[in-house]
Enzyme design. Structure first.
Site, mmCIF file in Angstrom:
data_model
loop_
_atom_site.group_PDB
_atom_site.id
_atom_site.type_symbol
_atom_site.label_atom_id
_atom_site.label_comp_id
_atom_site.label_asym_id
_atom_site.label_seq_id
_atom_site.Cartn_x
_atom_site.Cartn_y
_atom_site.Cartn_z
ATOM 1 N N TYR A 42 0.839 -1.203 0.000
ATOM 2 C CA TYR A 42 0.000 0.000 0.000
ATOM 3 C C TYR A 42 0.873 1.252 0.000
ATOM 4 C CZ TYR A 42 -3.810 3.203 0.835
ATOM 5 O OH TYR A 42 -4.720 4.208 0.686
ATOM 6 N N PHE A 52 -6.752 21.004 -25.140
ATOM 7 C CA PHE A 52 -6.991 19.570 -25.193
ATOM 8 C C PHE A 52 -8.252 19.324 -24.356
ATOM 9 C CE2 PHE A 52 -6.864 15.161 -23.901
ATOM 10 C CZ PHE A 52 -6.824 14.576 -25.152
ATOM 11 N N THR A 53 -9.046 18.340 -24.766
ATOM 12 C CA THR A 53 -10.381 18.134 -24.185
ATOM 13 C C THR A 53 -10.369 18.054 -22.658
ATOM 14 O OG1 THR A 53 -10.062 15.778 -24.566
ATOM 15 C CG2 THR A 53 -11.286 16.992 -26.247
ATOM 16 N N ASP A 112 2.061 19.909 -20.894
ATOM 17 C CA ASP A 112 1.336 18.665 -21.081
ATOM 18 C C ASP A 112 2.342 17.791 -21.824
ATOM 19 O OD1 ASP A 112 -0.092 16.526 -22.009
ATOM 20 O OD2 ASP A 112 -1.910 17.680 -22.388
ATOM 21 N N LYS A 167 0.516 7.213 -23.360
ATOM 22 C CA LYS A 167 1.031 7.565 -24.689
ATOM 23 C C LYS A 167 2.532 7.260 -24.702
ATOM 24 C CE LYS A 167 -3.143 9.583 -24.676
ATOM 25 N NZ LYS A 167 -3.343 10.833 -24.061
ATOM 26 N N ARG A 211 -12.175 14.537 -34.791
ATOM 27 C CA ARG A 211 -11.594 15.661 -34.060
ATOM 28 C C ARG A 211 -12.063 16.915 -34.796
ATOM 29 N NH1 ARG A 211 -9.049 14.053 -28.997
ATOM 30 N NH2 ARG A 211 -11.240 13.692 -28.733
ATOM 31 N N PHE A 263 -18.086 13.997 -27.217
ATOM 32 C CA PHE A 263 -17.651 13.136 -28.322
ATOM 33 C C PHE A 263 -17.568 11.664 -27.923
ATOM 34 C CE2 PHE A 263 -13.314 12.694 -26.721
ATOM 35 C CZ PHE A 263 -13.200 13.815 -25.911
HETATM 36 C C1 PLP Z 1 -4.491 11.652 -23.545
HETATM 37 C C2 PLP Z 1 -4.158 13.045 -23.291
HETATM 38 C C3 PLP Z 1 -4.445 13.662 -22.066
HETATM 39 C C4 PLP Z 1 -5.254 12.982 -20.981
HETATM 40 O O1 PLP Z 1 -4.644 11.853 -20.518
HETATM 41 P P1 PLP Z 1 -5.486 10.547 -20.049
HETATM 42 O O2 PLP Z 1 -4.408 9.594 -19.685
HETATM 43 O O3 PLP Z 1 -6.310 10.115 -21.208
HETATM 44 O O4 PLP Z 1 -6.310 10.954 -18.886
HETATM 45 C C5 PLP Z 1 -4.033 14.958 -21.891
HETATM 46 N N1 PLP Z 1 -3.379 15.637 -22.860
HETATM 47 C C6 PLP Z 1 -3.094 15.083 -24.042
HETATM 48 C C7 PLP Z 1 -2.369 15.878 -25.076
HETATM 49 C C8 PLP Z 1 -3.479 13.781 -24.299
HETATM 50 O O5 PLP Z 1 -3.224 13.259 -25.504
#
Ligand code: PLP
Length: 461
Positions: A76, A128-129, A219, A262, A386, A453
């Protein structure tokens, strides 16, 4: 030697485990599409042949990462995998402090809650969303300060993700630097087509921010891919390693949010990394509320180990060259067929320009959503909208945002598909292109309140 000038490269891995995929019939796909409300997010993965929906969490892990999974220290508190992850984040990204989160948006939630107060403004190089949503939920207003070239799908600027310092400065002059807790810099910019930011621009933004007392938050989701573009496009970086470039990039920021799904070559995971001690203390406190204890942040020990190892692999030249090389290969083939795509091709995806592909559709007939549906129908290949659906609605007016770009993203999971899959993809897009004039648009029949979306439903016009 001359003879080999154009010698091809092959994927720098061999396949040890296979996962069968199956082709469906057109009738099956028609049915699946109707059931999914013409939204590729609502298709069952089983009904998909080649899945180019996203590069998020769809990575193939290496044997080394899988071996690491077995070394998960499922404690933990104070798991040894946490310390390994911390070591690699410090080593490769260069930040002092690490707060693990279950994925990128977990980190966005925490940093937004800590630094943004209602009435503040958060500039960024295109939205970004999830990032923008967390900024808005914290009471902030997002302001786009990306260069104009980013909104032009055929402009060949090598660093279309760059911040426009004049736009940024105009915002600072208008609202005052004390109303701007930080600028978010996406490296690369997902919504612009995976376009990179130059080192020169990062340096310039950094010095501007130092002068005005504004933090820089990356980011860093695809920062390694950004480092690749700096190496191959920016003077003075040709001989530097990806690791050196990544380290220098991050040195121009105060913190980063990371979706490990990613660049870090894992299926789940993320982190917030920072240099300021007091902000870190608060983040470490808050992560306990939203994610889990500060030494696991919603992840299992094995997940942290896979991410720690993935970070090491991600900066290897062989890996990143093949990863982006695959995307560039598809882009070049589509361009050669006269199919409109965003150029230059970005790091993680080829973006079809749906406005140019289906010029007879109005934006409110959802050209990109339509094209993604048609590509699936044609071939079983899953892509993502997109455009206007992803852009959502304005908080103030309640009307749709009408983004300049209406794109369909063909996103390549890392280390998953071969060149033959790429060829099949190109052929399928070309077939839809041949019958583009007969394609009709869609109307939205169900609209969720947040990040619509993902779950919106459509019917054929
Ligand atoms: C995927 C992504 C996020 C969000 O990350 P999650 O792991 O999906 O929560 C933020 N910024 C960018 C540019 C992304 O591609």
């Amino acid at each position: 030697m001359e003879k080999y000038k154009k010698r091809s490269w092959a994927e720098p891995y061999k396949i040890k485990v296979v996962e069968p995929i199956k082709m469906t019939t057109r009738t099956e796909r028609e049915k699946a599409l109707m059931e999914a409300g013409y939204n590729t997010f609502l298709l069952k993965s089983e009904d998909v042949y080649i899945d180019l929906l996203t590069d998020s969490g769809t990575n193939a892990m290496s044997d080394n990462q899988w071996a690491g999974m077995m070394l998960g220290d499922e404690a933990y508190a104070g798991s040894k995998n946490y310390y390994h992850l911390e070591e690699n984040v410090q080593k490769y990204y260069g930040y002092k402090y690490l707060v693990p989160t279950h994925q990128g948006r977990g980190a966005e939630n925490i940093i937004s809650k800590i630094l943004i107060k209602p009435g503040m403004f958060v500039p960024g190089n295109m939205y970004f969303t999830t990032t923008r949503l967390h900024q808005e939920l914290a009471g902030g207003t997002f302001v786009d300060v990306i260069i104009d070239e980013a909104h032009d799908p055929v402009n060949l600027h090598p660093f279309k993700g760059n911040v426009d310092i004049d736009k940024f400065d105009a915002l600072v002059k208008k609202v005052g630097a004390d109303k701007i807790p930080y600028i978010t810099i996406g490296v690369t910019v997902n919504m612009a087509g995976g376009q990179p930011v130059s080192m020169a621009n990062l340096r310039e933004v950094r010095s501007y921010c130092e002068k005005h007392g504004v933090r820089v938050v990356f980011d860093a989701t695809r920062a390694v891919e950004n480092a690749y573009f700096i190496k191959v496009r920016e003077k003075g970086y040709e001989k530097k390693s990806i690791a050196e470039i990544l380290h220098e990039m991050c040195s121009y920021s105060d913190a980063c949010t990371m979706s490990g799904k990613k660049d870090c070559l894992v299926n789940i995971g993320g982190f917030l990394a920072l240099n300021e001690r007091d902000v870190f203390e608060e983040a470490r406190n808050m992560v306990v509320v939203y994610e889990g204890l500060h030494t696991y942040g919603g992840l299992a020990g094995r997940d942290m180990e896979a991410m720690a190892r993935g970070i090491e692999e991600s900066v290897q030249w062989d890996h990143i060259r093949a990863r982006i090389g695959q995307v560039e290969y598809v882009g070049e083939k589509l361009s050669a067929l006269g199919i409109p795509i965003v150029v230059p091709v970005g790091g993680h995806a080829v973006f079809l320009d749906a406005k140019a592909f289906l010029p007879h559709l109005k934006q409110i007939e959802f050209p990109a959503q339509t094209l993604a549906a048609e590509l699936y129908l044609e071939s079983g290949i899953r892509s993502m909208e997109r455009g206007i659906v992803s852009a959502g609605r304005s908080k103030e007016t309640g009307d749709h945002y009408y983004p300049k770009l209406e794109l369909v993203r063909l996103t390549f999971p890392r280390r998953v598909y071969t060149q033959a899959h790429c060829d099949v993809t190109v052929e399928a897009v070309d077939e839809v292109f041949d019958r583009r004039k007969s394609i009709k648009g869609l109307k939205m029949v169900y609209e969720p309140k947040y990040l619509r979306f993902f779950q919106a439903r459509f019917e054929k016009l």
